[in-house]
Design an enzyme around this catalytic site. Structure first.
Site, PDB file in Angstrom:
ATOM      1  N   GLY A 162       0.831  -1.189   0.000  1.00 36.84           N
ATOM      2  CA  GLY A 162       0.000   0.000   0.000  1.00 36.84           C
ATOM      3  C   GLY A 162       0.865   1.238   0.000  1.00 36.84           C
ATOM      4  O   GLY A 162       2.075   1.156   0.229  1.00 36.84           O
ATOM      5  N   THR A 198      -2.277  -2.966   6.949  1.00 37.21           N
ATOM      6  CA  THR A 198      -1.706  -2.109   5.907  1.00 37.21           C
ATOM      7  C   THR A 198      -2.511  -0.811   5.827  1.00 37.21           C
ATOM      8  O   THR A 198      -1.940   0.285   5.777  1.00 37.21           O
ATOM      9  CB  THR A 198      -1.694  -2.835   4.548  1.00 37.21           C
ATOM     10  OG1 THR A 198      -0.917  -4.028   4.684  1.00 37.21           O
ATOM     11  CG2 THR A 198      -1.100  -1.960   3.459  1.00 37.21           C
ATOM     12  N   HIS A 201      -1.813   1.420   8.814  1.00 34.86           N
ATOM     13  CA  HIS A 201      -0.506   2.053   8.610  1.00 34.86           C
ATOM     14  C   HIS A 201      -0.608   3.206   7.599  1.00 34.86           C
ATOM     15  O   HIS A 201      -0.130   4.314   7.863  1.00 34.86           O
ATOM     16  CB  HIS A 201       0.467   0.964   8.124  1.00 34.86           C
ATOM     17  CG  HIS A 201       1.840   1.414   7.748  1.00 34.86           C
ATOM     18  ND1 HIS A 201       2.945   1.174   8.542  1.00 34.86           N
ATOM     19  CD2 HIS A 201       2.319   2.059   6.651  1.00 34.86           C
ATOM     20  CE1 HIS A 201       4.026   1.659   7.948  1.00 34.86           C
ATOM     21  NE2 HIS A 201       3.676   2.210   6.800  1.00 34.86           N
ATOM     22  N   GLU A 202      -1.253   2.966   6.467  1.00 29.52           N
ATOM     23  CA  GLU A 202      -1.333   4.004   5.429  1.00 29.52           C
ATOM     24  C   GLU A 202      -2.203   5.184   5.876  1.00 29.52           C
ATOM     25  O   GLU A 202      -1.880   6.339   5.577  1.00 29.52           O
ATOM     26  CB  GLU A 202      -1.847   3.433   4.101  1.00 29.52           C
ATOM     27  CG  GLU A 202      -1.015   2.293   3.502  1.00 29.52           C
ATOM     28  CD  GLU A 202       0.464   2.597   3.305  1.00 29.52           C
ATOM     29  OE1 GLU A 202       0.850   3.782   3.257  1.00 29.52           O
ATOM     30  OE2 GLU A 202       1.254   1.637   3.203  1.00 29.52           O
ATOM     31  N   TRP A 213      11.117   4.645  12.492  1.00 20.02           N
ATOM     32  CA  TRP A 213      12.587   4.718  12.411  1.00 20.02           C
ATOM     33  C   TRP A 213      13.045   5.997  11.706  1.00 20.02           C
ATOM     34  O   TRP A 213      14.252   6.220  11.549  1.00 20.02           O
ATOM     35  CB  TRP A 213      13.163   3.467  11.736  1.00 20.02           C
ATOM     36  CG  TRP A 213      12.828   3.332  10.279  1.00 20.02           C
ATOM     37  CD1 TRP A 213      13.611   3.754   9.236  1.00 20.02           C
ATOM     38  CD2 TRP A 213      11.654   2.748   9.702  1.00 20.02           C
ATOM     39  NE1 TRP A 213      12.971   3.476   8.042  1.00 20.02           N
ATOM     40  CE2 TRP A 213      11.771   2.850   8.298  1.00 20.02           C
ATOM     41  CE3 TRP A 213      10.503   2.141  10.226  1.00 20.02           C
ATOM     42  CZ2 TRP A 213      10.796   2.387   7.414  1.00 20.02           C
ATOM     43  CZ3 TRP A 213       9.531   1.676   9.347  1.00 20.02           C
ATOM     44  CH2 TRP A 213       9.677   1.798   7.965  1.00 20.02           C
ATOM     45  N   ASP A 223      10.742  10.549  13.570  1.00 16.88           N
ATOM     46  CA  ASP A 223       9.332  10.573  13.170  1.00 16.88           C
ATOM     47  C   ASP A 223       8.622  11.803  13.722  1.00 16.88           C
ATOM     48  O   ASP A 223       7.404  11.939  13.576  1.00 16.88           O
ATOM     49  CB  ASP A 223       8.626   9.287  13.619  1.00 16.88           C
ATOM     50  CG  ASP A 223       8.589   9.140  15.128  1.00 16.88           C
ATOM     51  OD1 ASP A 223       9.203   9.972  15.835  1.00 16.88           O
ATOM     52  OD2 ASP A 223       7.944   8.189  15.613  1.00 16.88           O
ATOM     53  N   VAL A 225       7.923  12.515  16.654  1.00 16.87           N
ATOM     54  CA  VAL A 225       7.042  12.163  17.770  1.00 16.87           C
ATOM     55  C   VAL A 225       7.940  11.775  18.934  1.00 16.87           C
ATOM     56  O   VAL A 225       8.828  10.928  18.785  1.00 16.87           O
ATOM     57  CB  VAL A 225       6.118  10.977  17.397  1.00 16.87           C
ATOM     58  CG1 VAL A 225       5.359  10.470  18.613  1.00 16.87           C
ATOM     59  CG2 VAL A 225       5.155  11.371  16.283  1.00 16.87           C
ATOM     60  N   THR A 228       7.875   7.868  20.815  1.00 13.83           N
ATOM     61  CA  THR A 228       8.304   6.656  20.110  1.00 13.83           C
ATOM     62  C   THR A 228       9.825   6.640  20.111  1.00 13.83           C
ATOM     63  O   THR A 228      10.449   7.632  19.746  1.00 13.83           O
ATOM     64  CB  THR A 228       7.820   6.663  18.640  1.00 13.83           C
ATOM     65  OG1 THR A 228       8.219   7.904  18.038  1.00 13.83           O
ATOM     66  CG2 THR A 228       6.316   6.530  18.551  1.00 13.83           C
TER      67      THR A 228
END
Ligand code: ARG
Ligand code: ZN
Ligand code: CA
Length: 293
Positions: A162, A198, A201-202, A213, A223, A225, A228
């Site tokens: 995706g 998927t 996630h998208e 990462w 990221d 954020v 995380t």
């Protein structure tokens, strides 16, 4: 990310719009506005474009409904499997307060079940140039992207499961595209991508989340954020706790996050920081999209 790089080259206004959005998000986080909006439940009207050549690609209503159920569980932290998150991150499983609804009215005001079916002669679609998003190239045109989340389901080229467009991109290609065999939990959905993650996630990318990462391979990426952990690279399959990289010992990479690349059966969570970022994005950039509940 490759699609994002390409858009940055071809759309002259994109860098500036992204820079402004970044500032508005930072402002909204520091003023507390972002946390306030993250408390409010919103609904995103959703349309699914099924672009098919084979019967398998012509996914059933049931398969579409199964994907909507996953989105609604994952974005409300109601997914059963969140119990598999290692204890150290248990307190970071966050409810995004976002739900998704297949629309019952089309842009002309006529009744619809929220699924648009288009037959194609294309064997597969490449992300390059977004052919699935226009009729001339064998795809289907989006419904007004300021008011609907457009999801295209089709056969994607190469191994791609995706891809998504980040906020601030060209309106005519806004939305997410999912390979039919990674869409929903029944019908043509195939292991290990048959739990609907998927799309989770998208849609995370569509609401401005980056990979955890940070898309570098030397720990320099982020990221954006804070809760995380930094990580060096994507995790695949079903990782074992802990996987340490980038000075993130002892707990290591948060491979259980939806924004990693683990298998569907190994990703279970968004964090409060990601939730705030998605909601700040909705409030700043995708304003007409989120309907208060
Ligand atoms: N864009 C990524 C890909 O095509 C999505 C990965 C989603 N991961 C998953 N476990 N469903 O590889
Ligand atoms: Zn991704
Ligand atoms: Ca981070």
């Amino acid at each position: 990310m490759w699609v994002h790089e390409r858009l940055r080259e071809t759309d002259p206004g994109l860098r500036e719009r992204r820079a402004q959005l970044k500032q508005r998000i930072a402002g909204s986080i520091s003023s507390g506005e972002a946390s306030r909006v993250a408390e409010e439940l919103v609904t995103i009207p959703t349309v699914v474009h099924v672009v098919h050549r084979t019967d398998e690609e012509n996914v059933s209503h049931e398969q579409v409904a199964s994907q909507l159920e996953v989105l609604n569980r994952d974005f409300r932290a109601q997914n059963e499997d969140a119990k598999n998150v290692p204890e150290v991150w248990g307190g970071l499983v966050a409810d995004a307060k976002i739900q998704f609804e297949l629309v019952t009215e089309d842009p002309q005001g006529d009744a619809t079940n929220g699924i648009v079916r288009t037959e194609t002669d294309q064997e597969s679609f490449s992300p390059d140039g977004d052919p699935v998003k226009s009729t001339e190239s064998g795809g289907a045109a989006p419904w007004p992207t300021d008011r609907y989340l457009n999801i295209w389901v089709c056969n994607l080229a190469e191994g791609l499961l995706g891809y998504a467009q980040f906020p601030g991109g060209p309106p005519e290609s806004d939305g997410v595209v999912i390979r039919h065999s990674a869409f929903g939990t029944v019908g043509s959905a195939a292991e290990p991508f048959n739990l609907g993650r998927t799309c989770t996630h998208e849609v995370g990318h569509y609401l401005n989340l980056f990979h955890i990462w940070g898309d570098s391979d030397d720990c320099s990426g982020s990221d954006e954020v804070s809760d995380t952990p930094s990580a060096q690279a994507p995790n695949y399959g079903k990782p074992e706790f802990p996987h340490v990289s980038c000075n993130n010992a002892p707990n290591g990479d948060m491979y259980t996050n939806y924004m990693d690349y683990s298998d569907d059966a190994a990703m279970f969570m968004f964090t409060p920081g990601q939730v705030t970022r998605m909601n700040a994005t909705l409030a700043a950039e995708r304003v007409a999209l989120a309907k208060p509940v």
